[in-house]
Design an enzyme around this catalytic site. Sequence first.
Site, PDB file in Angstrom:
ATOM      1  CG  HIS A 195      50.595  42.543  77.660  1.00  0.00           C
ATOM      2  ND1 HIS A 195      49.600  42.852  78.538  1.00  0.00           N
ATOM      3  CD2 HIS A 195      50.837  41.231  77.820  1.00  0.00           C
ATOM      4  CE1 HIS A 195      49.253  41.759  79.205  1.00  0.00           C
ATOM      5  NE2 HIS A 195      49.984  40.772  78.779  1.00  0.00           N
ATOM      6  CD  GLU A 431      44.693  22.634  73.569  1.00  0.00           C
ATOM      7  OE1 GLU A 431      44.962  23.833  73.474  1.00  0.00           O
ATOM      8  OE2 GLU A 431      43.808  22.070  72.885  1.00  0.00           O
ATOM      9  CG  ASP A 455      43.566  26.180  76.214  1.00  0.00           C
ATOM     10  OD1 ASP A 455      42.975  27.057  76.873  1.00  0.00           O
ATOM     11  OD2 ASP A 455      43.522  26.122  74.976  1.00  0.00           O
ATOM     12  CB  CYS A 502      52.297  24.051  69.974  1.00  0.00           C
ATOM     13  SG  CYS A 502      50.693  23.417  70.493  1.00  0.00           S
TER      14      CYS A 502
HETATM   15  C1  PEP Z   1      47.624  26.109  73.974  1.00  0.00           C
HETATM   16  O1  PEP Z   1      46.534  26.045  74.548  1.00  0.00           O
HETATM   17  O2  PEP Z   1      48.735  26.032  74.554  1.00  0.00           O
HETATM   18  C2  PEP Z   1      47.675  26.304  72.514  1.00  0.00           C
HETATM   19  C3  PEP Z   1      48.818  26.303  71.859  1.00  0.00           C
HETATM   20  O3  PEP Z   1      46.486  26.545  71.893  1.00  0.00           O
HETATM   21  P1  PEP Z   1      45.802  28.021  71.861  1.00  0.00           P
HETATM   22  O4  PEP Z   1      46.756  28.966  72.522  1.00  0.00           O
HETATM   23  O5  PEP Z   1      45.556  28.309  70.427  1.00  0.00           O
HETATM   24  O6  PEP Z   1      44.557  27.765  72.652  1.00  0.00           O
HETATM   25 MG    MG Z   2      44.711  25.808  73.364  1.00  0.00          MG
END
Ligand code: PEP
Ligand code: MG
Length: 569
Positions: A195, A431, A455, A502
Amino acid sequence: MTTADSDHCISGTGATPVTGVGTAWRYDDSIALPPEADEDEVYPPAELERYETARQAVHDALDAERERSRKQVGEEEADIFGAHKQFLDDPTIVDATRDAIKSGSLAEHAVADAFEESIEQLAATGGRMAERTDDLRDVRNRLLRELIDEEDAGLGDVPPGVVIIAERLTPSETVALDPDEVAGFVTAEGGRTSHAAIVARSLGIPAVVGTGDSLDAIADDETLLVDGTNGEVVRSPDEQAIENAQANETAEVRDDRVSTIGNHQVEVAANVGSLQAVESAADFGADGIGLFRTEFFFLERDAPPTEEEQFEAFERALSTFNGQRVLVRTLDVGGDKPVPYLDVEAGTNPFLGLRGVRLAPGARPELFKTQIRALLRAAATEHGDALAVMFPLVASVEELDEVLAVVESVAETLDAEGIDYAIPEFGVMIETPAAVFLAPELADRVEFFSIGTNDLTQYIAAASREEERVESLHDPLSPAVLRAIKQVIEAAHATDCWVGMCGEMAGDPKMAPLLVGLGLDELSMSAVTIPEVKSVVDGLYDEAAESLADDALAASSSTEVASLIDEWS
Ligand code: PEP
Ligand code: MG
């Protein structure tokens, strides 16, 4: 690796692909325990109470730290503190501590011994799990400092321009470092996925980890070159060595767009969670913002941000990127990211509860409308054409239709009020497994998708992204996740939808050939990894990348996919 001799050059694992030069500054995190007391001097009920009070205080501190990291560093880094809460409440450790106290130990010794045993067991497992020993130490130290009533870690007063030398750094120590002040750090322990390394990457701090005992030989105040690209620490480097390392940085910033040999253009964009991060993303050569997490406006305050405040921030991000896309995600709080003044109950299972787009327009319509007003107004500003807006955690067509209807009604109101506005590009974050299966219908309604693998992986594998014990299941390399990604790309490309990613997976340079081979149009990540990912995409042979993707899709396990990727690099 250079050919420098081992007295002069220490090898480890590069955590961040950047270089730093500074004077060595040794950090010792040891905590002095009080002497053992005789059994008849210890009153167990009082010690138990001290332990439980300290545990509660650490709980509260971890919650605060998590919110602070979410705002300042990133989602994945913030989740580290969620995992720490699980260590804090681990039944084996808690029971061992209580038993030792009941048998006459002081709380400090009971805590130290119980954690030591778990640390030894975890270290013995080897591999990635062994890297989690840093996290156990972090939690133990917090508890001990609370019990001893000692101030927090001694990294608050690091002199500027130093290279920190330590046995190890815990995530909370790393997250407290100021990237503008510290020249880098080197730790004897740790690996690329520890980490501390993850946090260093997202902060852009030069770091080499896992050097072993060789650090003992370094004198205080010696000049060190931390070469995070090659995983080397050069002692007393001459100017030539410094120049060479800087020239070798994979982090050579490129402002141009990159494409494969076959001219498959891939946009390499940044994930940001603050206006400061928008500026730094531009410095790392981002082609745009691929995920602007708007949560930061809402956290660490007592009331929601105003429309004006949000409008100004969007306008500033758009002008920083001067016509390159700025993709804003509407508010993604609730459930796992509670905001106290919003008064939304987390529910019994926060990840399956009222979070993301479910919170708006249904539960808190005024928040959503205010944000949409700010966005539509920003779309009408000088660089507003570059604005794109996406909705998090969509799981049904009805939900998307509902938010798009709100957008329409907000536009009508602005019209009636005579306020300038424009309609930006809209997209959906993929997601949930539901969104994967509904991708063809969703693609008919929006202009783009962005796949959130953090997610998506947890919902496909039914393995929480915050739960250390099921970490091996939360693996985006699972063929199940890869096949879902492919299905989404195909559904999008069957219409005029473009597709980006992302989730954290997009920022790992080793994944880039696979992701490009699968057909993604955009990759969005922590800004510091942008130069490295650009250099991988540039010069990639399409056929080779596609054949890697085909093999990965046909694989039957994450292990097989991981080997395919290792063979490639
Ligand atoms: C994801 O879920 O991959 C995402 C980019 O959103 P967060 O990490 O903000 O939930
Ligand atoms: Mg997310």
